[in-house]
Design a protein around this motif. Structure first.
Motif, mmCIF file in Angstrom:
data_model
loop_
_atom_site.group_PDB
_atom_site.id
_atom_site.type_symbol
_atom_site.label_atom_id
_atom_site.label_comp_id
_atom_site.label_asym_id
_atom_site.label_seq_id
_atom_site.Cartn_x
_atom_site.Cartn_y
_atom_site.Cartn_z
ATOM 1 N N CYS A 65 34.857 40.205 41.601
ATOM 2 C CA CYS A 65 35.792 41.265 41.582
ATOM 3 C C CYS A 65 37.004 40.893 42.436
ATOM 4 O O CYS A 65 36.956 40.355 43.636
ATOM 5 N N TYR A 67 39.429 42.260 43.258
ATOM 6 C CA TYR A 67 39.874 43.458 44.255
ATOM 7 C C TYR A 67 39.139 43.374 45.836
ATOM 8 O O TYR A 67 39.308 44.341 46.640
ATOM 9 N N CYS A 69 35.543 44.063 45.952
ATOM 10 C CA CYS A 69 35.125 45.158 46.401
ATOM 11 C C CYS A 69 33.759 45.205 47.254
ATOM 12 O O CYS A 69 33.147 43.970 47.076
ATOM 13 N N CYS A 76 37.385 49.709 43.507
ATOM 14 C CA CYS A 76 38.281 49.216 42.595
ATOM 15 C C CYS A 76 37.952 50.187 41.139
ATOM 16 O O CYS A 76 36.801 50.572 41.059
ATOM 17 N N HIS A 79 34.610 49.050 39.476
ATOM 18 C CA HIS A 79 33.196 49.161 40.122
ATOM 19 C C HIS A 79 33.081 50.718 40.802
ATOM 20 O O HIS A 79 31.865 51.017 41.029
#
Ligand SMILES: [Zn+2]
Length: 473
Positions: A65, A67, A69, A76, A79
Motif C-alpha cells: 500500500c 498510502y 495503511c 486509503c 483498503h
C-alpha cells in the motif's frame, strides 16, 4: 549524506536537533509536531533535517500500500472499505518511515496526486482511485519543504494545500478533478520546513501569517561559536564510539510509548488557559503546541510527569512566531512569578507526604545532566532562562527589570490590550505592556518658569531669539 550519529551538536543547532527529535517521537505517538527552522544560508539547517532520516524507525503497513495503511486501521481508498478477512489475506510488510521532500518548484499534481483515469473507466471494475502524490505517500511520515518562504510566495495553490494538511490533526487532503466527485483523504504526517528570512521574499510569517501559525515549533538556527566545534565539523566524521549523540543517549523510539501515556497535569492546564486569555494570544494552536511540546519534552527525558520547566523549555519555539517580543518576555516573567508563588505555597503547606515532588525533581536534574544542556532542563534558574530567551531572540537585555518590579509594587498596571473584566496576572503584563513604558513618577519633570501665555499674547522678542540674546540669558 550525514547520519544522525555524525551530527556535531553545538549551541547553534541544539534546539533544532531537540525539536526534530520531539517531532519524530510525536509522529510515532500519533500526534505530529510541525517544525519550521529559520536560519541563514550555510548554517546547516538541511543537513540536520536530512540526518534525521537515519533515526526513523520502521512502520508496519498493508503489503504494497503506497498510502502506508495501518493494518488494523486502513484509511486509503483501496483498503478502507475492505472486510478484515480480505485485508488479512493481503498481509503486511515493514517499511521505514517515509521522508519525502517538496521543492518550491513542485507542481500541484505531484504533491497532491491525481485521479487515476485508467481505473475510473475500467469497464470491469470501475473505481475512483488516486495516483498518490507526495502528501498521500508521506502518511505516517515526514514531508520536508525547503525554502518554504519561496513556496508561500510563488505557489499560493500549494500553500492552500499545506494549510489544509496542517490545519487539523489529522489533517485532510482534498482532491478535485473536473467531472468527478471530490475526493478526501486523511493526512497524518509531520511537516518540516526550512527558510532563510534574510533572502527574498523574506520571513514566512510576513508572507503568509496563517501558514506560519500552522507550525507548532519555529526554531532559530545559529552558527557554531566555539573554535573546537568548527574543527570537529570540518573533520567531517565522528568515530562511532566517540559520537556525542550516542554517548548522551540521543534518540530512543521507545520514548514514544512514554509520550502516549502523558497528559498535562491540571495545574499546568490552568496555567496555559491563563496565558491564553490573560495575554490575549491570538491562536489556540499556540497553547496546544505548548501542551504537546511540553509533553514531548518530558517523554524525551523519560518522565511521565510534565514539569513547569518543560513549558519553559518550549516557550520560545512555540510562541516566537505568534506573539511579539515584549509579550514573550512578559509571559516568561509571568512564569517566573507563578513558580515563586507556587514555591511559597508549597513551603507553607509542606507535609511529609509532599516530599515526593522534590525527589522527582532531583532525579530529573540527574537524568538531564547530559554533556549538552537540553534547553532549560537542568536545575535552571529563572535568570539564566531569561538570558537565553533574550539571546535566542537576538534582543539586547534592557535594564528594565528593576523598574518593572517597582511598577508592580505600586500596582501600576500597564496592560492595555486586554479587557478590564479579566482577572489574573496576565492582565498586568498583557501585549505590549511594560518593557519600554517609563513610569511618569520616575521621570524628572520641570515646569516652565512663569505662567503659560497664549501665543498671540507674546511679543516678537518672546518667540524669536538671536544668538546674542541666548548668550545674555
Ligand atoms: Zn491502503
Amino acid at each position: 549524506m550525514k547520519k544522525y550519529r555524525d551530527l556535531v551538536v553545538h549551541e547553534g543547532n541544539q534546539s533544532l536537533v531537540d525539536a526534530l527529535e520531539m517531532s519524530v517521537l510525536s509522529l510515532i505517538a500519533g500526534r505530529p509536531i510541525h517544525v519550521h527552522v529559520e536560519g541563514l544560508r550555510g548554517t546547516g539547517k538541511t543537513t540536520v533535517v536530512r540526518a534525521m532520516k537515519s533515526i526513523l524507525p520502521s512502520i508496519e503497513r498493508i503489503a504494497g500500500c503506497s498510502y502506508n495503511c495501518e493494518p488494523t486501521n486502513p484509511h486509503c481508498p483501496i483498503h478502507r472499505n475492505m472486510e478484515s478477512g480480505d485485508l488479512s489475506l493481503l498481509g503486511t510488510e515493514s517499511v521505514s518511515i517515509p521522508f519525502l521532500e517538496i521543492s518550491h518548484a513542485a507542481k500541484l499534481g505531484t504533491v497532491v496526486g491525481s485521479i487515476d483515469l485508467a481505473k475510473v473507466v475500467d469497464p470491469n471494475q470501475p473505481e475512483v482511485a488516486l495516483l498518490p502524490g507526495v502528501i498521500p505517500r508521506a502518511y505516517r511520515g515526514i514531508i520536508f519543504v525547503d525554502e518554504i518562504n519561496r513556496l508561500a510566495d510563488t505557489s499560493p495553490e500549494l500553500t492552500d494545500v499545506l494549510l489544509d494538511v496542517m490545519g487539523t490533526k489529522p489533517g485532510r487532503l482534498q482532491v478535485e478533478e473536473t467531472g468527478l466527485p471530490t475526493f478526501t483523504l486523511p493526512v497524518m504526517c509531520c511537516v518540516w520546513a526550512a527558510s532563510n528570512p534574510d533572502e527574498e521574499p523574506g520571513a514566512l510569517e510576513d508572507i503568509r501569517r496563517q501558514l506560519s501559525d500552522r507550525f507548532d515549533f519555529v526554531v532559530n538556527m545559529g552558527r557554531p561559536q566555539n573554535h573546537d566545534t568548527v574543527k570537529e565539523i570540518l573533520s567531517g566524521y565522528t568515530a562511532e564510539e566517540e559520537s556525542p549523540r550516542l554517548q548522551h543517549g540521543g534518540f530512543v523510539p521507545q520514548k514514544a510509548d512514554v509520550l502516549r501515556k502523558i497528559s498535562l497535569p491540571d495545574d499546568l492546564s490552568s496555567l496555559l488557559a491563563e496565558l491564553y486569555v490573560g495575554f490575549g494570544i491570538e491562536s489556540l494552536r499556540a497553547v496546544e503546541a505548548i501542551s504537546l511540546g511540553a509533553r514531548a519534552r518530558a517523554a524525551m527525558n523519560s518522565r511521565t510527569r510534565v514539569l513547569l520547566d518543560d513549558i519553559r523549555g518550549v516557550l520560545a519555539i512555540t510562541l516566537r512566531h505568534r506573539v511579539d517580543g515584549a509579550t514573550l518576555i512578559n509571559i516568561s516573567k509571568f512564569l517566573d512569578e507563578y513558580e515563586s508563588r507556587r514555591g511559597r505555597h508549597r513551603d507553607q503547606d509542606r507535609t511529609p507526604d509532599d516530599s515526593g515532588d522534590n525527589v522527582d525533581e532531583g532525579q530529573t536534574c540527574q537524568q538531564n545532566s547530559r554533556g549538552l544542556a537540553r534547553g532549560g532542563d537542568t536545575s535552571m534558574k529563572p535568570e539564566s532562562l531569561w538570558d537565553r530567551l533574550m539571546k535566542g531572540m537576538g534582543l539586547i537585555r534592557p535594564d528594565v527589570s528593576r523598574r518593572h518590579h517597582s511598577l508592580q509594587e505600586r500596582g501600576f498596571a500597564t496592560g492595555t490590550g486586554v479587557s478590564r473584566g479579566q482577572t489574573g496576572h496576565g492582565r498586568r503584563y498583557a501585549a505590549g505592556g511594560g518593557t519600554s513604558i517609563a513610569d511618569p513618577r520616575d521621570v524628572d519633570v520641570s515646569a516652565p518658569p512663569g505662567k503659560a501665555k497664549s501665543l498671540f499674547q507674546l511679543a516678537g522678542g518672546d518667540i524669536l531669539f538671536t544668538e546674542e540674546d541666548l548668550r545674555i540669558r
